[in-house]
Design a protein around this motif. Structure first.
Motif, mmCIF file in Angstrom:
data_model
loop_
_atom_site.group_PDB
_atom_site.id
_atom_site.type_symbol
_atom_site.label_atom_id
_atom_site.label_comp_id
_atom_site.label_asym_id
_atom_site.label_seq_id
_atom_site.Cartn_x
_atom_site.Cartn_y
_atom_site.Cartn_z
ATOM 1 N N GLU A 146 5.234 34.468 -7.276
ATOM 2 C CA GLU A 146 4.820 35.838 -6.926
ATOM 3 C C GLU A 146 3.750 35.804 -5.831
ATOM 4 N N GLU A 147 2.953 34.732 -5.825
ATOM 5 C CA GLU A 147 1.858 34.627 -4.851
ATOM 6 C C GLU A 147 2.233 33.793 -3.636
ATOM 7 N N ALA A 148 3.446 33.203 -3.654
ATOM 8 C CA ALA A 148 3.825 32.247 -2.603
ATOM 9 C C ALA A 148 3.748 32.858 -1.207
ATOM 10 N N GLU A 149 4.179 34.103 -1.095
ATOM 11 C CA GLU A 149 4.210 34.752 0.220
ATOM 12 C C GLU A 149 2.793 34.879 0.794
ATOM 13 N N ALA A 150 1.861 35.333 -0.037
ATOM 14 C CA ALA A 150 0.471 35.506 0.399
ATOM 15 C C ALA A 150 -0.173 34.143 0.676
ATOM 16 N N VAL A 151 0.130 33.154 -0.156
ATOM 17 C CA VAL A 151 -0.417 31.803 0.037
ATOM 18 C C VAL A 151 0.126 31.213 1.340
ATOM 19 N N PRO A 195 5.813 26.527 -9.982
ATOM 20 C CA PRO A 195 6.384 26.415 -11.325
ATOM 21 C C PRO A 195 6.673 27.829 -11.862
ATOM 22 N N GLY A 196 7.026 27.925 -13.132
ATOM 23 C CA GLY A 196 7.296 29.244 -13.710
ATOM 24 C C GLY A 196 8.565 29.852 -13.134
ATOM 25 N N ILE A 197 9.488 28.989 -12.689
ATOM 26 C CA ILE A 197 10.765 29.465 -12.145
ATOM 27 C C ILE A 197 11.749 29.602 -13.298
ATOM 28 N N ARG A 198 12.360 30.751 -13.396
ATOM 29 C CA ARG A 198 13.348 30.964 -14.456
ATOM 30 C C ARG A 198 14.621 31.529 -13.842
ATOM 31 N N PRO A 199 15.740 30.790 -13.932
ATOM 32 C CA PRO A 199 16.995 31.320 -13.391
ATOM 33 C C PRO A 199 17.373 32.614 -14.088
ATOM 34 N N ALA A 226 11.922 32.900 -5.159
ATOM 35 C CA ALA A 226 10.872 31.929 -4.831
ATOM 36 C C ALA A 226 11.067 31.377 -3.419
ATOM 37 N N ILE A 227 12.308 31.024 -3.080
ATOM 38 C CA ILE A 227 12.598 30.497 -1.732
ATOM 39 C C ILE A 227 12.304 31.574 -0.684
ATOM 40 N N GLU A 284 21.765 28.844 -6.267
ATOM 41 C CA GLU A 284 20.965 30.059 -6.137
ATOM 42 C C GLU A 284 19.897 29.909 -5.047
ATOM 43 N N MET A 285 19.300 28.709 -4.959
ATOM 44 C CA MET A 285 18.309 28.431 -3.911
ATOM 45 C C MET A 285 18.959 28.514 -2.522
ATOM 46 N N ARG A 286 20.165 27.929 -2.411
ATOM 47 C CA ARG A 286 20.861 27.949 -1.102
ATOM 48 C C ARG A 286 21.245 29.364 -0.698
#
Length: 232
Positions: free
Chosen positions: A159-164, A177-181, A198-199, A228-230
Motif C-alpha cells: 500500500e505504501e510502495a508507490e509513496a516509498v 510482504p503481506g501479499i495475498r493472491p 503490488a507490482i 498475476e505479477m506478469r
C-alpha cells in the motif's frame, strides 16, 4: 517483463517449522521459484546452515533477521552474513544501525533492506509502540533515512510502495510482504495487497509465505502468482 525477470522478483517465505519441511517445499517449487526468505522460525531450527547450502548452489536467499543492536554488533553480524553468500538482509530502520550495516557490507553484493513498519501493525499498534507518527508517515520518514544511509532497499506494505518509490527513486529495492493472491486468507496481516497491485504500486520484490507454502499444490499457486505479477 519477461518470465525470468518476474521469477527473480517473487520471494517465497519458507515459514516452516523444520529444515526437512523447507527442503520439501524447495523441491516442490524447483524450476518455478529461485528466491527464498528465511526468517526466525526456520533460522532457529537449523535454517542458517540450510540458507548457506542453498546459496552455495546458486539459489538467492533473503535472510530476514531484522538486525538492531549497537553499531559494532550489527557490523560484525553483517560481515559474517556477507560471507554466507546471502542476497538480501533486513535491518531495522534506525539510522545508526543502518549506517553501521552499510559500512560493513561495503564492496559486497549483499542488498541491505530497511524494515520500516511491520505489515502486521496498524495505527493503534504504532501509537502503542511509542511513535508519534501514523504508519504511513513513519514509513516515509524511515525510507528517506534508508536512502541517506546508503541502504539497498526498503521493506514496506505494498500500500505504501508507490509513496516509498517516489522517495527512494528507481535504484533501490522496494520489498513488500503481506501479499495475498485474490481470494486468500489474510492471516495476521493488517495491510495486504494482491500481487498485481503490488507490482503496479512500484514493488521490486514480492514476499509470499503462507499462501504458497501452506497450499496443497504449492507449485500451482506460485505459478498463478507469477502469472498475476506478469499481468500487471
Amino acid at each position: 517483463m519477461h518470465a525470468e525477470t518476474m521469477r527473480d522478483r517473487l520471494i517465497v517465505g519458507l515459514d516452516l517449522p523444520t529444515v526437512r519441511d523447507a527442503e520439501q517445499a524447495v523441491r516442490e517449487l524447483e524450476g518455478v521459484v529461485s528466491f527464498y526468505k528465511i526468517g526466525y522460525q526456520l533460522a532457529f531450527a537449523g535454517g542458517l546452515d540450510f540458507a548457506r547450502e542453498l546459496a552455495s548452489g546458486g539459489t538467492k536467499i533473503f535472510l530476514d533477521m531484522k538486525l538492531l543492536d549497537i553499531d559494532n554488533t550489527v557490523a560484525k553480524g553483517v560481515e559474517n552474513i556477507v560471507k554466507m553468500g546471502m542476497t538480501m538482509l533486513t535491518i531495522h530502520a534506525y539510522p545508526k544501525a543502518m549506517r553501521a550495516a552499510v559500512e560493513a557490507a561495503r564492496g559486497s553484493d549483499l542488498c541491505l533492506l530497511a524494515v520500516s513498519v511491520l505489515t502486521s501493525m496498524d495505527e493503534q499498534d504504532v501509537i502503542d509502540a511509542g511513535y508519534e507518527y501514523d504508519p504511513h508517515t513513519l514509513v516515509l520518514r524511515r525510507s528517506e533515512q534508508a536512502l541517506h544511509a546508503g541502504m539497498g532497499g526498503v521493506v514496506c506494505s505494498a500500500e505504501e510502495a508507490e509513496a516509498v518509490r517516489r522517495i527512494v527513486g528507481p535504484g533501490m529495492a522496494v520489498v513488500t510482504p503481506g501479499i495475498r493472491p485474490k481470494g486468500s486468507d489474510h492471516g495476521d496481516q493488517k495491510r495486504v495487497v494482491t500481487p498485481a497491485q503490488a507490482i503496479r504500486n512500484g514493488s521490486s520484490h514480492l514476499v509470499v509465505g503462507r499462501p504458497i507454502v501452506g497450499a496443497a499444490d504449492r507449485r500451482a499457486v506460485a505459478e498463478a502468482i507469477l502469472d498475476e505479477m506478469r499481468s500487471a
